[in-house]
Scaffold this motif. Structure first.
Motif, short mmCIF file in Angstrom:
data_model
loop_
_atom_site.label_atom_id
_atom_site.label_comp_id
_atom_site.label_asym_id
_atom_site.label_seq_id
_atom_site.Cartn_x
_atom_site.Cartn_y
_atom_site.Cartn_z
N UNK A 61 0.86 -1.19 0.00
CA UNK A 61 0.00 0.00 0.00
C UNK A 61 0.90 1.24 0.00
N UNK A 62 0.83 1.99 -1.14
CA UNK A 62 1.61 3.22 -1.29
C UNK A 62 0.68 4.42 -1.22
N UNK A 63 1.22 5.57 -0.82
CA UNK A 63 0.49 6.84 -0.81
C UNK A 63 1.12 7.73 -1.87
N UNK A 64 0.30 8.11 -2.87
CA UNK A 64 0.77 8.97 -3.97
C UNK A 64 0.45 10.43 -3.64
N UNK A 65 1.45 11.29 -3.93
CA UNK A 65 1.30 12.72 -3.68
C UNK A 65 1.55 13.46 -5.00
N UNK A 66 0.78 14.54 -5.25
CA UNK A 66 0.97 15.38 -6.46
C UNK A 66 0.78 16.84 -6.07
N UNK A 67 1.79 17.66 -6.38
CA UNK A 67 1.72 19.11 -6.09
C UNK A 67 2.12 19.86 -7.37
N UNK A 68 1.57 21.08 -7.53
CA UNK A 68 1.89 21.89 -8.70
C UNK A 68 3.33 22.36 -8.60
N UNK A 69 4.01 22.35 -9.77
CA UNK A 69 5.43 22.70 -9.78
C UNK A 69 5.62 24.23 -9.69
N UNK A 70 4.75 24.99 -10.41
CA UNK A 70 4.96 26.43 -10.51
C UNK A 70 3.86 27.24 -9.86
N UNK A 71 2.85 26.60 -9.40
CA UNK A 71 1.70 27.32 -8.82
C UNK A 71 1.59 26.91 -7.37
N UNK A 72 1.44 27.90 -6.52
CA UNK A 72 1.31 27.59 -5.10
C UNK A 72 -0.10 27.13 -4.77
N UNK A 73 -0.18 26.36 -3.73
CA UNK A 73 -1.45 25.91 -3.14
C UNK A 73 -2.28 25.07 -4.09
N UNK A 74 -1.61 24.47 -5.06
CA UNK A 74 -2.32 23.53 -5.94
C UNK A 74 -1.70 22.14 -5.71
N UNK A 75 -2.50 21.28 -5.15
CA UNK A 75 -2.03 19.92 -4.89
C UNK A 75 -3.22 18.97 -4.79
N UNK A 76 -2.90 17.72 -5.04
CA UNK A 76 -3.90 16.67 -4.91
C UNK A 76 -3.89 16.12 -3.47
N UNK A 77 -5.03 15.67 -3.08
CA UNK A 77 -5.07 14.97 -1.79
C UNK A 77 -4.30 13.65 -1.91
N UNK A 78 -3.64 13.19 -0.84
CA UNK A 78 -2.91 11.91 -0.92
C UNK A 78 -3.84 10.79 -1.36
N UNK A 79 -3.32 9.94 -2.26
CA UNK A 79 -4.12 8.86 -2.83
C UNK A 79 -3.44 7.52 -2.52
N UNK A 80 -4.24 6.53 -2.12
CA UNK A 80 -3.71 5.20 -1.81
C UNK A 80 -3.61 4.39 -3.08
N UNK A 81 -2.44 3.80 -3.28
CA UNK A 81 -2.19 2.93 -4.42
C UNK A 81 -1.93 1.52 -3.87
N UNK A 82 -2.78 0.57 -4.25
CA UNK A 82 -2.66 -0.81 -3.77
C UNK A 82 -2.06 -1.66 -4.87
N UNK A 83 -0.96 -2.33 -4.56
CA UNK A 83 -0.30 -3.21 -5.52
C UNK A 83 -0.41 -4.63 -4.99
N UNK A 84 -1.13 -5.48 -5.68
CA UNK A 84 -1.28 -6.90 -5.32
C UNK A 84 -0.30 -7.73 -6.11
N UNK A 85 0.41 -8.65 -5.42
CA UNK A 85 1.39 -9.52 -6.07
C UNK A 85 0.67 -10.80 -6.49
#
Length: 866
Positions: free
Chosen positions: A215-239
């Protein structure tokens, strides 16, 4: 009318049978699916691989929760617990899909059910969201569904898994990062993400057996714009599992036991178990079992079978025989992928336990024996048996029963110490005169019940009773008669006879007295008449409770072994007045003034009515000074002193009567003391004004003094008559060891008492005695040992000369007087003791008779001229 009743009765019976059958059918569990149709609902048309749709339920009626299922549509997989999953991606083109699922019960019967997968229709609402920068988007969220990665992938690494993409990527450049297990947590660096593209990579092969999902947590934030980001998202990888592990048995070998009489297909007696590290929800981790071989392959090669899913082993074929094949070894294979994948083998060792399938058999079924009569506990016969079952088991040990021929209960049969032997003994005395022969039937069984119907073994024992000479029997064994104790001599008391139980023999019985403690009786040898031999006495010590016992013997005249019977004669003696009463006390003490009466007890050996009450009279001179009175019960008498008597001993004569006036005189010694009252104290008598004890003491002292003088005179007489011993005993032969190599010192090394040699000097003090070391002469000085060895000779010579001239060294110049016998000796000197010039006129042969001590002298003087 009768026919109508019969028809009605038949209808009632039929209905009862139908109802009972219906009830029986309802009460029996029937394997099958719990529903005829299972419906699984989904929210989309496109279904990804591995999605869990639902579960089908199957009742196997044996309590097991796992069942073998099979889907007709190979895109769907049904696990053993009934869970339905997708083996690959499926699209519901018509919004639903219907397929069939098969299941097999424990008896191998196949059951089928339908499964329907359908999509649920719903409407989604979209909302616009405006950020602080003025960017707008539809609020649908950035969600990545769980995705699957196969284990053991060969790469190349890093291998791209998925691209994470934000909804803001169209308006501005986004920067991506991941956290969680496999990223910044252990195992670190397993997953990475490109910052600008959002591509997610795996850096090395995965192992599902170590970890099945991440279970990973993905993060995304804007590179050049402040206060623009995604909420943390859970990424589930099943083997995704790969079949990379073989099944492993939990133990090896497995051990089990089964009775040799176990029935076919009904006895499940052991289970083997193997585990597989692969995913148990897939065929990779589901283990199937099979029997590869059986050793020994007898009586059939497939005596057992195994449940392919549970590993339970059961008996497949009957006719196991422990006595021939006590153990089987099965080679078991455990394989995954429905038995077609990786496999391993293990061993199951099956021990066949004994069942009672071999009945015991008598080694000899007919016996003829002879037993003497009248013997209890006699061994009649020993019946040996054999049994083919396991030695020491309950199916091998035996027990026995007498089933016929012993109505009177005369015999008993028990198991011998070997457990394979029946021992028949007598528990009652056999009587030849009543029964001469017994025919016994004995059956043998095991402690365990037989398996099935087995024949039992029976033995016949013919017992012939041997006639023995039995002793005569008195009737009754104890005879009681009543006779007076004063019956005259030769009075006939009773005739006590016996009979011979040996009715087949003509024997004469003779009688004699066995035990007559007091010697009062005699018995006639021919007739058994018992008479009085000497007068009887009820008060004798041989009579207990008024009864006298005598043993009478009856002996037959059998020539081989005469037998003797005994009878007991009990004579209850009737009491007569033949004993006068007597006073028990023989000595009394009273004071001559104011003394209380003395109570005397009376005894009469005769019992009632010849005893108490008693009466007493004084006799002769006793009446002058003494009087009597009876106590309240007239069983004792009070003795009174009527007048004051001088201190001394007096003889009191009292005549005692019983109630029938039978009397006897009793003499009592009464000691009268010079005292007053009840405290009796007798003072000693005076002799010439002195107490008697003082006189006796003086006489004793005089006697002891005379005895001492006499002993002294005897001692002096004995001493004066003793012979004076010589200075040295005549026969004093001393065996001493002499050291002749010593020079000087004389005889100081001998332990002699020299005082006896000086007795003459003690009588002549004028004779000077100088036999001790002189103390007034100086001792010489001895030269010390030189240091130079060359002067040692001079050193020895000087010290030797000093020693020779030493006046303090022994022997001393002394005047030795050996004895003094007075003056005027006729001998003059020793030289006057003339001896013969030759030994021819002397005979020394007597020296040979003096023993070994004089042997040397005998050889010197008794050997003639030589």
């Amino acid at each position: 009318m009768a026919c109508v009743r019969i028809v009605r009765l038949g209808v009632i019976v039929f209905l009862c049978q139908v109802l009972s059958c219906g009830y029986a059918e309802e009460s029996v569990c029937t394997p099958g699916f719990e529903s005829e149709l299972f419906v699984f609902k989904v929210h989309r048309d496109h279904l990804h691989m591995g999605k869990r749709l639902g579960r089908v339920t199957f009742n196997n009626c044996d309590g097991r929760a796992r069942t073998l299922f099979q889907s007709v549509d190979k895109r769907f997989d049904v696990n053993m617990d009934g869970t339905v999953t997708l083996k690959r991606q499926v699209t519901l083109h018509e919004g639903h899909k219907v397929f069939s699922v098969h299941a097999w019960d424990s008896n191998g019967k196949k059951h089928t059910v339908s499964v329907k997968v359908e999509r649920i229709h719903h409407h989604k609402e979209h909302h616009m969201d405006t950020s602080s920068t003025g960017l707008k988007r539809a609020k649908r969220g950035w969600v990545i569904p769980p995705f699957h990665v196969p284990e053991n992938s060969r790469g190349p690494f890093p291998m791209k898994l998925v691209q994470i993409k934000s909804d803001f990527v169209k308006e501005t450049q986004m920067v991506y990062s991941i956290t969680g297990e496999g990223a910044d947590q252990d195992p670190k660096g397993l997953f990475t993400v490109e910052r600008l593209s959002g591509n997610l990579f795996v850096t090395q092969p995965l192992d599902r057996e170590k970890k099945a999902s991440y279970r990973l947590i993905a993060h995304a934030v804007a590179r050049d714009v402040d206060n623009v980001k995604e909420s943390p998202m859970e990424v589930v990888i099943n083997v995704i599992d790969q079949n990379d592990n073989k099944p492993v048995f939990t133990q090896n070998p497995f051990n089990g036991h089964v009775h040799e009489a176990a029935g076919k297909g009904r006895c499940m007696f052991m289970t083997v178990t193997a585990t597989d590290a692969d995913d148990p929800e897939t065929y990779n981790g589901i283990v199937n079992y099979a029997i590869v071989s059986q050793e020994p392959p007898f009586p059939k090669a497939n005596m057992f079978d195994i449940n392919i899913l549970s590993g339970t082993i059961r008996v497949r074929e009957p006719d196991m025989d422990r006595e021939q094949w006590p153990r089987y070894t099965l080679l078991i294979a455990a394989a995954d992928m429905e038995g077609k994948g990786s496999s391993t083998t293990g061993t199951a060792v099956i021990t066949i336990t004994d069942s009672n399938d071999n009945p015991p058999q008598f080694e000899q079924t007919s016996h003829v024996v002879s037993v003497p009569e009248n013997k209890v506990g006699a061994v009649v016969a020993k019946l040996a048996v054999s049994d083919g079952d396991e030695v020491g088991s309950p199916a091998w040990s035996t027990k026995y029963r007498i089933i016929s021929g012993d109505k009177g209960g005369f015999f008993n049969v028990s198991t011998g110490p070997t457990q394979l032997e029946g021992i028949i003994t007598t528990v009652k005395a056999l009587d030849f005169e009543k029964t001469k022969q017994y025919v016994l039937s004995v059956i043998v069984e095991n402690d365990d019940l037989f398996v099935g119907s087995l024949p039992t073994s029976t033995a016949t024992v013919t017992v012939n009773v041997e006639d023995v000479n039995e002793p005569p029997e008195f009737n009754p064994k104890e005879k009681v008669i009543f006779k007076p104790e004063d019956a005259p001599v030769d009075t006939e008391l009773v005739t006590y006879t016996a009979t011979d139980p040996d009715i087949g023999k003509s024997q004469k019985i003779m009688y004699k007295m066995g035990n007559d403690p007091a010697g009062w009786l005699s018995v006639s040898p021919e007739t058994g008449v018992i008479k009085v031999r000497t007068l009887m006495d009820r008060e004798s010590v041989y009579v207990k409770d008024g009864k006298y016992r005598a043993i009478i013997l009856a002996v037959d005249d059998d020539a081989a072994s005469p037998a003797t019977g005994t009878g007991t004669l009990i004579i209850e003696l009737e009491n007569v007045n033949d004993n006068a009463p007597v006073i028990n006390e023989r000595n009394v003490r009273v004071c001559n003034r104011g003394s209380a009466p003395v109570l005397l007890s009376i005894t009469d050996k005769d019992g009632p009515p010849y005893g108490a009450p008693f009466s007493v009279e004084t006799q002769g001179e006793t009446s002058k000074n003494w009087s009597t009175s009876m106590n309240d019960t007239s069983t004792g008498v009070f003795l009174h002193l009527k007048s004051q008597l001088e201190q001394g001993d007096y003889n009191v004569v009292l005549r005692v009567f019983d109630q029938h006036k039978l009397y006897q005189d009793s003499s009592i010694q009464a000691t009268v003391c010079d005292c007053t009252g009840d405290e009796v104290r007798c003072s000693d008598k005076l002799v010439a004004g002195m107490p008697l004890s003082g006189v006796l003491g003086i006489l004793g002292g005089i006697l002891a003094l005379l005895l001492l003088v006499l002993l002294l005179l005897l001692f002096l007489r004995r001493k004066s008559g003793t012979k004076k011993e010589p200075l040295l005993p005549e026969d004093d032969v001393r065996d001493n060891i002499y050291y002749y190599d010593e020079e000087g010192g004389g005889e100081d090394d001998q332990d002699y008492d020299l005082s006896v040699l000086h007795r003459g000097l003690d009588n002549r003090p004028e004779v000077f005695r100088n036999d001790v070391a002189p103390t007034f002469l100086p001792a010489p000085q001895y030269r010390p040992r030189p240091a130079n060895p060359e002067e040692i000779g001079t050193f020895i010579d000087d010290n030797l000369n000093a020693a020779d001239n030493d006046p303090t060294a022994p022997p001393y110049d002394s005047l030795l007087v050996f004895d003094y016998e007075g003056g005027g000796s006729d001998a003059g000197s020793l030289s006057s003791l003339n001896s013969s010039s030759s030994g021819h006129d002397q005979d020394y042969d007597f020296l040979n008779e003096w023993g070994p001590r004089f042997k040397k002298l005998a050889d010197m003087f008794g050997g003639g001229e030589d």
